[in-house]
Design a protein around this motif. Structure first.
Motif, PDB file in Angstrom:
ATOM      1  N   HIS A  37      70.085  39.458  87.647  1.00  0.00           N
ATOM      2  CA  HIS A  37      71.238  40.181  87.031  1.00  0.00           C
ATOM      3  C   HIS A  37      72.308  38.939  86.671  1.00  0.00           C
ATOM      4  O   HIS A  37      72.926  37.961  87.116  1.00  0.00           O
ATOM      5  CB  HIS A  37      71.650  40.486  88.903  1.00  0.00           C
ATOM      6  CG  HIS A  37      70.947  41.969  89.363  1.00  0.00           C
ATOM      7  ND1 HIS A  37      70.792  42.874  88.695  1.00  0.00           N
ATOM      8  CD2 HIS A  37      69.943  41.188  89.533  1.00  0.00           C
ATOM      9  CE1 HIS A  37      70.108  43.709  89.166  1.00  0.00           C
ATOM     10  NE2 HIS A  37      69.560  43.066  90.319  1.00  0.00           N
ATOM     11  N   HIS A  73      72.101  49.849  84.318  1.00  0.00           N
ATOM     12  CA  HIS A  73      71.643  48.480  83.373  1.00  0.00           C
ATOM     13  C   HIS A  73      71.455  48.260  82.836  1.00  0.00           C
ATOM     14  O   HIS A  73      70.410  48.662  82.101  1.00  0.00           O
ATOM     15  CB  HIS A  73      70.991  48.244  84.957  1.00  0.00           C
ATOM     16  CG  HIS A  73      70.897  47.309  86.090  1.00  0.00           C
ATOM     17  ND1 HIS A  73      70.722  47.098  87.570  1.00  0.00           N
ATOM     18  CD2 HIS A  73      72.991  47.678  86.138  1.00  0.00           C
ATOM     19  CE1 HIS A  73      71.498  47.040  88.278  1.00  0.00           C
ATOM     20  NE2 HIS A  73      72.427  47.501  88.020  1.00  0.00           N
ATOM     21  N   PHE A 151      71.084  50.417 101.430  1.00  0.00           N
ATOM     22  CA  PHE A 151      72.048  51.177 100.603  1.00  0.00           C
ATOM     23  C   PHE A 151      72.302  53.130 100.801  1.00  0.00           C
ATOM     24  O   PHE A 151      72.925  53.751 100.688  1.00  0.00           O
ATOM     25  CB  PHE A 151      70.616  51.056  99.434  1.00  0.00           C
ATOM     26  CG  PHE A 151      70.933  49.952  98.556  1.00  0.00           C
ATOM     27  CD1 PHE A 151      71.930  50.001  97.828  1.00  0.00           C
ATOM     28  CD2 PHE A 151      70.348  48.420  99.548  1.00  0.00           C
ATOM     29  CE1 PHE A 151      71.619  49.077  97.119  1.00  0.00           C
ATOM     30  CE2 PHE A 151      70.934  47.764  98.602  1.00  0.00           C
ATOM     31  CZ  PHE A 151      71.489  47.286  97.682  1.00  0.00           C
TER      32      PHE A 151
END
Ligand code: AMP
Ligand code: ZN
Ligand code: FE
Ligand code: FE
Length: 275
Positions: A37, A73, A151
């Protein structure tokens, strides 16, 4: 076959670039991309290890973009490591990730969960700070049972401690990656709720080269759907594991991209550079 999307300790994976190469070799792959990332820092180590192992290394990056307050992304391959605009955006995103980590920690504190910022930084060990690092600390603290629960209960999109990174629009992201001499592929389109066929068409108009239709988190229907979208737009379809070491179930080589597709992407990238 080539796995076109893997992470290492240079972002939020738990393995070194050398370990990724070894796992790729053991799975019988002919090549592997490293797509951490918002950083290219793992490239030299992955490249050296791949040369020694006799497999191909595809240099990549997973660029964080943003649309309607949600993350999108983009995978960029063969970008120029010295490109000033891309380097500046990666540096900015690193700072933005630091800021956002603070915001997440504040939100958690408001809900009575007190996370030590130093513990999160220690987890990242110098890599750009990601939600998986916060998730790992929540697991260590016993607040949640595992990263998935972290999450689901706290950090995921729209959850109580969700905070967005400020980032480029995906159209500007495609332009940035192309401007840096690379090709752009939309990552895991079935996983991001704001990614639609219409958005992919807009990105194609901006120069997108491929769709990661065969992502490890896509079910058969999603793979079929995104293959059809890509075919309609004349885009390549890639396959990848999105390996994160111990932080996710996917194994290197679980989904792969045929050599011919990788060659087509590479040709697209050289074509763009020649213009
Ligand atoms: P960030 O870049 O900080 O926004 O974090 C995004 C990363 O978190 C993704 O690349 C995944 O590795 C991970 N992630 C996102 N959603 C989940 C989830 N539900 N369970 C586990 N990991 C996730
Ligand atoms: Zn990740
Ligand atoms: Fe991703
Ligand atoms: Fe990823």
């Amino acid at each position: 076959m080539i796995d076109l999307h893997t992470h290492s300790v240079f972002s939020d994976g738990t393995t070194t670039p050398e370990e990724n190469v070894r796992l790729a070799q053991r799975s019988g792959l002919s090549g592997l991309a490293l797509t951490d990332h918002d950083t290219l820092q793992g490239w030299p180590r992955a490249d050296r290890a791949a040369q020694r192992a006799g497999i191909d290394f595809v240099p990549g990056v997973e660029l964080s973009c943003e649309l309607d307050g949600r993350g999108v992304h983009l995978l960029g391959y063969w970008v120029d490591a010295d490109d000033a605009a891309l380097s500046a955006e990666c540096d900015r995103l690193r700072q933005e990730r630091d800021r956002r980590a603070g915001e997440i920690i504040d939100l958690l504190a408001r809900h009575g969960v007190h996370v030590d910022p130093a513990a999160v930084r220690a987890r990242a060990a110098g890599a750009p700070l990601g939600r998986p690092h916060v998730a790992a600390v929540l697991v260590d603290m016993g607040v949640v049972a595992d990263v998935d629960a972290a999450f689901d209960e706290w950090l995921g999109d729209g959850r109580p401690a969700f905070a967005q990174k400020r980032a480029l629009s995906p159209v500007d992201g495609v332009r940035l990656l192309r401007g840096a001499g690379g090709v752009a592929v939309i990552a895991h389109p079935g996983v991001s709720e704001v990614v639609t066929a219409d958005l992919v068409a807009q990105l194609a108009a901006a120069g997108l080269a491929g769709v990661e239709g065969d992502h490890a988190a896509h079910d058969d229907d999603q793979v079929r759907y995104w293959r059809a979208v890509a075919a309609e737009l004349g885009l390549a379809v890639t396959g990848s594991s999105d390996f994160h070491g111990e932080r996710k179930d996917a194994r290197i080589g679980q989904r792969t991209t045929p050599r011919a597709v990788v060659d087509r992407l590479r040709a697209h990238c050289l074509q763009v550079r020649a213009v």
